[in-house]
Motif scaffolding. Structure first.
Motif, PDB file in Angstrom:
ATOM      1  N   ILE A  90       0.823  -1.213   0.000  1.00  0.00           N
ATOM      2  CA  ILE A  90       0.000   0.000   0.000  1.00  0.00           C
ATOM      3  C   ILE A  90       0.858   1.264   0.000  1.00  0.00           C
ATOM      4  CG2 ILE A  90      -1.686   1.295   1.385  1.00  0.00           C
ATOM      5  CD1 ILE A  90      -2.824  -1.571   2.072  1.00  0.00           C
ATOM      6  N   ASP A  91       0.539   2.164  -0.912  1.00  0.00           N
ATOM      7  CA  ASP A  91       1.272   3.425  -1.119  1.00  0.00           C
ATOM      8  C   ASP A  91       2.676   3.226  -1.684  1.00  0.00           C
ATOM      9  OD1 ASP A  91      -0.911   4.858  -0.190  1.00  0.00           O
ATOM     10  OD2 ASP A  91      -0.182   4.885   1.880  1.00  0.00           O
ATOM     11  N   ARG A  92       2.972   2.034  -2.179  1.00  0.00           N
ATOM     12  CA  ARG A  92       4.295   1.778  -2.753  1.00  0.00           C
ATOM     13  C   ARG A  92       4.367   2.257  -4.188  1.00  0.00           C
ATOM     14  NH1 ARG A  92       7.200   1.568   1.548  1.00  0.00           N
ATOM     15  NH2 ARG A  92       6.521  -0.099   2.921  1.00  0.00           N
ATOM     16  N   ARG A  93       5.524   2.739  -4.578  1.00  0.00           N
ATOM     17  CA  ARG A  93       5.780   3.077  -5.972  1.00  0.00           C
ATOM     18  C   ARG A  93       6.310   1.849  -6.706  1.00  0.00           C
ATOM     19  NH1 ARG A  93       9.191   8.684  -5.903  1.00  0.00           N
ATOM     20  NH2 ARG A  93       7.958   9.751  -4.313  1.00  0.00           N
ATOM     21  N   VAL A  94       5.852   1.671  -7.935  1.00  0.00           N
ATOM     22  CA  VAL A  94       6.411   0.613  -8.786  1.00  0.00           C
ATOM     23  C   VAL A  94       6.860   1.228 -10.112  1.00  0.00           C
ATOM     24  CG1 VAL A  94       5.009  -1.207  -7.730  1.00  0.00           C
ATOM     25  CG2 VAL A  94       4.175  -0.034  -9.801  1.00  0.00           C
TER      26      VAL A  94
ATOM     27  N   ASN B   1       9.666   0.237 -19.167  1.00  0.00           N
ATOM     28  CA  ASN B   1       9.808   1.433 -20.015  1.00  0.00           C
ATOM     29  C   ASN B   1       9.905   2.723 -19.192  1.00  0.00           C
ATOM     30  OD1 ASN B   1       7.234   1.961 -19.112  1.00  0.00           O
ATOM     31  ND2 ASN B   1       6.233   1.794 -21.113  1.00  0.00           N
ATOM     32  N   GLY B   2      10.004   2.589 -17.857  1.00  0.00           N
ATOM     33  CA  GLY B   2      10.189   3.761 -17.016  1.00  0.00           C
ATOM     34  C   GLY B   2       8.899   4.322 -16.425  1.00  0.00           C
ATOM     35  N   THR B   3       7.754   3.853 -16.906  1.00  0.00           N
ATOM     36  CA  THR B   3       6.471   4.309 -16.354  1.00  0.00           C
ATOM     37  C   THR B   3       6.396   3.947 -14.871  1.00  0.00           C
ATOM     38  OG1 THR B   3       5.380   3.970 -18.474  1.00  0.00           O
ATOM     39  CG2 THR B   3       3.950   4.105 -16.526  1.00  0.00           C
ATOM     40  N   ARG B   4       5.967   4.932 -14.060  1.00  0.00           N
ATOM     41  CA  ARG B   4       5.855   4.697 -12.626  1.00  0.00           C
ATOM     42  C   ARG B   4       4.403   4.768 -12.186  1.00  0.00           C
ATOM     43  NH1 ARG B   4      11.124   6.792 -13.026  1.00  0.00           N
ATOM     44  NH2 ARG B   4      12.533   5.909 -11.483  1.00  0.00           N
ATOM     45  N   GLY B   5       4.114   4.129 -11.063  1.00  0.00           N
ATOM     46  CA  GLY B   5       2.774   4.176 -10.511  1.00  0.00           C
ATOM     47  C   GLY B   5       2.799   3.970  -9.009  1.00  0.00           C
TER      48      GLY B   5
ATOM     49  N   GLN C 150       0.480  -2.080 -20.935  1.00  0.00           N
ATOM     50  CA  GLN C 150      -0.487  -3.058 -21.435  1.00  0.00           C
ATOM     51  C   GLN C 150      -0.720  -4.156 -20.405  1.00  0.00           C
ATOM     52  OE1 GLN C 150      -1.882  -2.685 -24.477  1.00  0.00           O
ATOM     53  NE2 GLN C 150      -0.671  -0.834 -24.828  1.00  0.00           N
ATOM     54  N   VAL C 151      -1.868  -4.824 -20.520  1.00  0.00           N
ATOM     55  CA  VAL C 151      -2.082  -6.038 -19.739  1.00  0.00           C
ATOM     56  C   VAL C 151      -0.938  -7.004 -20.061  1.00  0.00           C
ATOM     57  CG1 VAL C 151      -3.562  -8.092 -19.537  1.00  0.00           C
ATOM     58  CG2 VAL C 151      -4.587  -5.809 -19.542  1.00  0.00           C
ATOM     59  N   GLY C 152      -0.332  -7.568 -19.015  1.00  0.00           N
ATOM     60  CA  GLY C 152       0.800  -8.476 -19.223  1.00  0.00           C
ATOM     61  C   GLY C 152       2.148  -7.811 -18.985  1.00  0.00           C
ATOM     62  N   ASP C 153       2.148  -6.490 -18.786  1.00  0.00           N
ATOM     63  CA  ASP C 153       3.416  -5.825 -18.467  1.00  0.00           C
ATOM     64  C   ASP C 153       3.758  -6.037 -16.988  1.00  0.00           C
ATOM     65  OD1 ASP C 153       3.650  -4.977 -21.050  1.00  0.00           O
ATOM     66  OD2 ASP C 153       3.235  -2.854 -20.657  1.00  0.00           O
ATOM     67  N   PHE C 154       5.044  -6.223 -16.723  1.00  0.00           N
ATOM     68  CA  PHE C 154       5.539  -6.469 -15.367  1.00  0.00           C
ATOM     69  C   PHE C 154       6.082  -5.169 -14.765  1.00  0.00           C
ATOM     70  CE2 PHE C 154       6.208 -11.257 -15.127  1.00  0.00           C
ATOM     71  CZ  PHE C 154       5.546 -11.549 -16.301  1.00  0.00           C
ATOM     72  N   ALA C 155       5.973  -5.044 -13.453  1.00  0.00           N
ATOM     73  CA  ALA C 155       6.563  -3.894 -12.758  1.00  0.00           C
ATOM     74  C   ALA C 155       7.264  -4.364 -11.485  1.00  0.00           C
ATOM     75  CB  ALA C 155       5.484  -2.863 -12.412  1.00  0.00           C
ATOM     76  N   VAL C 156       8.198  -3.545 -11.022  1.00  0.00           N
ATOM     77  CA  VAL C 156       8.980  -3.866  -9.818  1.00  0.00           C
ATOM     78  C   VAL C 156       8.911  -2.700  -8.831  1.00  0.00           C
ATOM     79  CG1 VAL C 156      10.560  -5.389 -11.072  1.00  0.00           C
ATOM     80  CG2 VAL C 156      11.113  -2.949 -10.877  1.00  0.00           C
ATOM     81  N   PHE C 157       9.330  -2.938  -7.595  1.00  0.00           N
ATOM     82  CA  PHE C 157       9.397  -1.856  -6.605  1.00  0.00           C
ATOM     83  C   PHE C 157      10.358  -0.783  -7.106  1.00  0.00           C
ATOM     84  CE2 PHE C 157       8.582  -5.273  -3.214  1.00  0.00           C
ATOM     85  CZ  PHE C 157       7.250  -4.915  -3.053  1.00  0.00           C
ATOM     86  N   ASP C 158       9.976   0.465  -6.899  1.00  0.00           N
ATOM     87  CA  ASP C 158      10.798   1.590  -7.300  1.00  0.00           C
ATOM     88  C   ASP C 158      11.323   2.257  -6.042  1.00  0.00           C
ATOM     89  OD1 ASP C 158      11.888   3.460  -9.119  1.00  0.00           O
ATOM     90  OD2 ASP C 158      10.259   4.846  -8.693  1.00  0.00           O
ATOM     91  N   GLY C 159      12.585   2.059  -5.722  1.00  0.00           N
ATOM     92  CA  GLY C 159      13.121   2.665  -4.499  1.00  0.00           C
ATOM     93  C   GLY C 159      14.628   2.756  -4.541  1.00  0.00           C
ATOM     94  N   GLU C 160      15.158   3.818  -3.952  1.00  0.00           N
ATOM     95  CA  GLU C 160      16.599   4.036  -3.921  1.00  0.00           C
ATOM     96  C   GLU C 160      17.209   3.320  -2.720  1.00  0.00           C
ATOM     97  OE1 GLU C 160      19.273   5.633  -5.584  1.00  0.00           O
ATOM     98  OE2 GLU C 160      17.801   5.250  -7.168  1.00  0.00           O
ATOM     99  N   PRO C 161      18.209   2.508  -2.926  1.00  0.00           N
ATOM    100  CA  PRO C 161      18.896   1.896  -1.788  1.00  0.00           C
ATOM    101  C   PRO C 161      19.697   2.936  -0.993  1.00  0.00           C
ATOM    102  CG  PRO C 161      19.438   0.780  -3.851  1.00  0.00           C
ATOM    103  CD  PRO C 161      18.744   2.053  -4.211  1.00  0.00           C
ATOM    104  N   PHE C 162      19.943   2.659   0.279  1.00  0.00           N
ATOM    105  CA  PHE C 162      20.860   3.507   1.039  1.00  0.00           C
ATOM    106  C   PHE C 162      21.822   2.653   1.855  1.00  0.00           C
ATOM    107  CE2 PHE C 162      17.369   3.062   4.192  1.00  0.00           C
ATOM    108  CZ  PHE C 162      18.065   2.778   5.356  1.00  0.00           C
ATOM    109  N   GLN C 163      22.939   3.295   2.226  1.00  0.00           N
ATOM    110  CA  GLN C 163      23.906   2.659   3.112  1.00  0.00           C
ATOM    111  C   GLN C 163      24.029   3.497   4.360  1.00  0.00           C
ATOM    112  OE1 GLN C 163      27.915   2.240   1.556  1.00  0.00           O
ATOM    113  NE2 GLN C 163      28.531   0.947   3.274  1.00  0.00           N
TER     114      GLN C 163
END
Ligand code: CO
Ligand code: ZN
Length: 342
Positions: free
Chosen positions: A101-105, A109-113, A148-161
């Motif tokens: 919930i409230d996560r960015r993906v 192709n760079g599209t975010r949601g 499109q239907v069938g497109d995959f998305a991943v979590f969008d987040g910057e790692p930190f150290q």
């Protein structure tokens, strides 16, 4: 001893696109990182097999050892787009609703949601069916211009150290991949008779699928898989587990997919003791690893696993300790240099 920056390498791998079944980009990134890091890379050849596994091979006269780390990540796949431009999705691998919930993906192709939920459903009763993805489209027509239907998305987040801690999406299992790259780099300094394969496997998160075909094609004598493991060191955990962050890599004894080969396990303990590397004992009551299918390939393979202790696995904020990764590299390199005599 390390000749590459683990956090920098993780940043690169964490943000590379590679959900299960869509590993082309992560495989390319891994190939580049390996070429940059392993100075005798000319001794290795590599290929991508039909399942999308990226497999390196260095010829040796001795027994066949397969090192494996899955390169795919969990993600989501679009199943429906409504007339207002909101998307519905299915899970690729095991997601937890509370993490979404409230996560960015991000799509390839760079599209975010942003993932949100139907407010009319009481929060405690929310299921995956009550979630939707908002890419800010005005309507279906506009949405379909990018996704499109069938497109995959991943979590969008910057790692930190922060000190020895690294945090971000997809420590599972990009840190396993960079551990093996570290091992390949270490081995450049030594001679070893083993016939070595390093497989960055596909589709682990949907059921250990890539490792199954890679191991069958290679038919190794021995195998060591590298993946993350859960830890028991957060407040009020439900199940006791001795593994903790920062106390060294964990040598796997058992998880839901495997009871590791005793000989491989002892060889890892012996190398740890001889080289003064701290290790922990891992029994993970939930989840499995590539080790499980590799062990049961063809006539069977003597298989073990080295795990990187990781908190919040499968969330966009997984956390691990860089020291554990460095020690894992040393441990696997040591067990190979010692000849893996079982
Ligand atoms: Co995983
Ligand atoms: Zn994993």
């Amino acid at each position: 001893m390390m000749n590459f920056d683990i956090f920098k390498a993780f940043q690169t791998l964490s943000t590379a696109f590679g959900p299960s079944g869509r590993e082309t980009a992560i495989a390319e990134t891994l190939t580049e990182l390996t070429a940059d890091t392993v100075h005798n890379i000319g001794d290795w050849d590599h290929r991508i097999d039909a399942m999308g596994n990226l497999v390196y091979h260095r010829v040796g006269n001795g027994k066949k050892l397969l090192l494996a780390a899955h390169m795919d990540s969990i993600g989501i796949v679009v199943t429906h787009i409504d007339e207002k431009g909101f998307l519905r999705f299915a899970q690729v691998g095991g997601l937890m609703l509370g993490d979404l919930i409230d996560r960015r993906v991000r799509f390839q192709n760079g599209t975010r949601g942003v993932i949100s939920f139907e407010e009319k459903t009481p929060y405690a009763k929310l299921g995956f069916d009550n979630l939707f993805l908002d890419i800010g489209a005005a309507d279906r027509e506009q949405a379909e211009k990018t996704v499109q239907v069938g497109d995959f998305a991943v979590f969008d987040g910057e790692p930190f150290q922060q000190g020895d801690i690294i945090c971000g999406p997809y420590l599972d299992n990009r840190i396993g991949c960079l551990t093996l790259i570290g091992v390949m780099a270490e081995l450049a300094q030594t001679t070893c008779d083993l016939d070595l394969y390093v497989a960055f496997t596909a589709q682990e998160e949907v059921g250990l699928r890539g490792a199954q075909t890679a191991a069958f094609a290679i038919q190794p004598d021995y195998a060591i898989a590298v993946d993350v493991t859960d830890t028991g060191d957060m407040p009020e955990r439900k199940y006791p587990m001795v593994v903790e962050l920062g106390a060294g890599p964990a040598v796997k004894i058992m998880d839901r997919s495997v009871i590791c080969d005793n000989g491989v396990k002892h060889a890892l303990y012996a190398a740890a003791e001889q080289h003064g590397i701290p290790v922990q004992r891992e029994i993970m009551e939930f989840g499995g690893t590539d080790t499980g299918v590799i062990q049961r390939t063809a006539g069977g393979v003597r298989a073990g696993a080295v795990s990187i202790p990781t908190r919040y696995i499968h969330s966009p904020s997984e956390m691990a300790n860089i020291r554990d990764i460095e020690y894992a590299i040393q441990l696997i390199a040591a067990v190979i240099c010692d000849g893996l005599t079982i």
